[in-house]
Design an enzyme around this catalytic site. Structure first.
Site, short mmCIF file in Angstrom:
data_model
loop_
_atom_site.label_atom_id
_atom_site.label_comp_id
_atom_site.label_asym_id
_atom_site.label_seq_id
_atom_site.Cartn_x
_atom_site.Cartn_y
_atom_site.Cartn_z
N CYS A 1 15.59 85.74 9.94
CA CYS A 1 14.89 84.47 9.69
C CYS A 1 15.61 83.43 10.54
O CYS A 1 16.85 83.35 10.50
CB CYS A 1 14.98 84.11 8.21
SG CYS A 1 14.43 82.42 7.83
N CYS B 1 9.50 81.94 14.33
CA CYS B 1 9.50 82.21 12.90
C CYS B 1 9.21 83.70 12.70
O CYS B 1 8.14 84.18 13.11
CB CYS B 1 8.40 81.37 12.25
SG CYS B 1 8.16 81.70 10.51
N1 DGL Z 1 12.19 80.40 9.97
C1 DGL Z 1 11.25 81.19 9.21
C2 DGL Z 1 11.47 82.67 9.57
O1 DGL Z 1 12.05 82.96 10.61
C3 DGL Z 1 11.35 80.75 7.81
C4 DGL Z 1 10.40 81.31 6.88
C5 DGL Z 1 10.04 80.47 5.69
O2 DGL Z 1 9.55 79.37 5.87
O3 DGL Z 1 10.19 81.00 4.59
O4 DGL Z 1 11.06 83.57 8.87
#
Ligand code: DGL
Length: 258
Positions: free
Chosen positions: A183, A72
């Site tokens: 993301c 993440c």
């Molecule tokens: N997959 C997360 C990232 O890479 C998502 C972030 C979120 O939950 O807003 O930032």
């Protein structure tokens, strides 16, 4: 049983990394935490992101993991050093691929699509600043609502196409020649994005660099699985349901209160 590799995200975004890892490291066991009860992270306060990330790491340690992958960008850019200071096993994170974009760009215009808190983080700011990019412009765009739609399995929904067109058209006007997907959720939108941007714009995701980093870390700490069998992959979620669209059939999926 060999200790598993732990991996977490606010939801299913990190599954894009898990899918590749399980192709490459076939003998490793994995435990994936989808913290979809608290999704999205991208608009939470920095302290909330730190607390949630620590909670996930503690759970992965409790589940006997030998290392942790923060799949993440939002968690990594806002909490990685705190996680490393508090957790005793190796921790690897993902952050937007600014360096490869800087090396690639000819138009000196780079697009970055990421969450609000990734783009606002000190780590993101420092990466952009430390790379001597006085003549390169980074065009940042928050991908509002995209994570929520992906979690609900609505990637082919007209509204997603509408959001993407709106977000990407601003960057295209600024003559970008590469687009950084900052993301992990957005990895699932690559086909939709490709329909909107011209073919000559390079997409930069973080899947390949993190796979290389994981392999190096496993070898550095001498923690590779010595099993002769294919690894077991468990996916835990804590929300009401989990969008299973991108999960491999062989993953064992279970609700867990964490
Ligand atoms: N997959 C997360 C990232 O890479 C998502 C972030 C979120 O939950 O807003 O930032």
């Amino acid at each position: 049983m060999d200790k598993p590799i732990g991996i977490f995200d606010s939801g299913i975004g990190g599954i894009s990394i898990l899918n590749e890892l399980t192709n490459e490291l076939t003998k490793e066991n994995f435990v994936y935490l989808s913290d979809n009860l608290n999704c999205p992270y991208g608009n939470k306060s920095v302290q909330e992101i730190i607390n949630l990330s620590l909670k996930n790491c503690h759970k992965l340690v409790e589940l006997n993991c030998k290392m942790i992958i923060v799949a993440c960008n939002t968690s990594t850019t806002n909490s990685i050093s705190i996680l490393r200071n508090n957790i005793d096993i190796p921790i690897i994170g993902v952050e937007p691929g600014i360096k490869p974009a800087i090396n690639y760009t000819k138009t000196n215009n780079i697009g970055v699509l990421a969450t609000e808190k990734t783009l606002g983080s000190k780590l993101f700011f420092n990466t952009s600043k430390n790379n001597n990019i006085t003549n390169i412009k980074i065009h940042e765009q928050v991908g509002y609502m995209l994570v929520e739609k992906i979690e609900k399995g609505l990637i082919n929904n007209k509204s997603v196409e509408g959001y993407l067109k709106k977000y990407l058209s601003k960057m295209l006007k600024n003559n970008i020649d590469c687009l950084v997907l900052g993301c992990t959720h957005y990895n699932f939108l690559i086909n939709q994005i490709k329909k909107i941007i011209p073919e000559n714009i390079k997409l930069i995701d973080t899947i390949t660099p993190i796979i290389t980093h994981v392999k190096k870390t496993i070898s550095k700490y001498k923690i590779a699985s010595d099993s002769n069998y294919n690894g077991i992959i468990k996916v835990f979620y804590n929300g009401k349901t989990l969008n299973k669209e991108f999960l491999k059939k062989r993953y064992l999926i279970e609700y867990l209160d964490f």
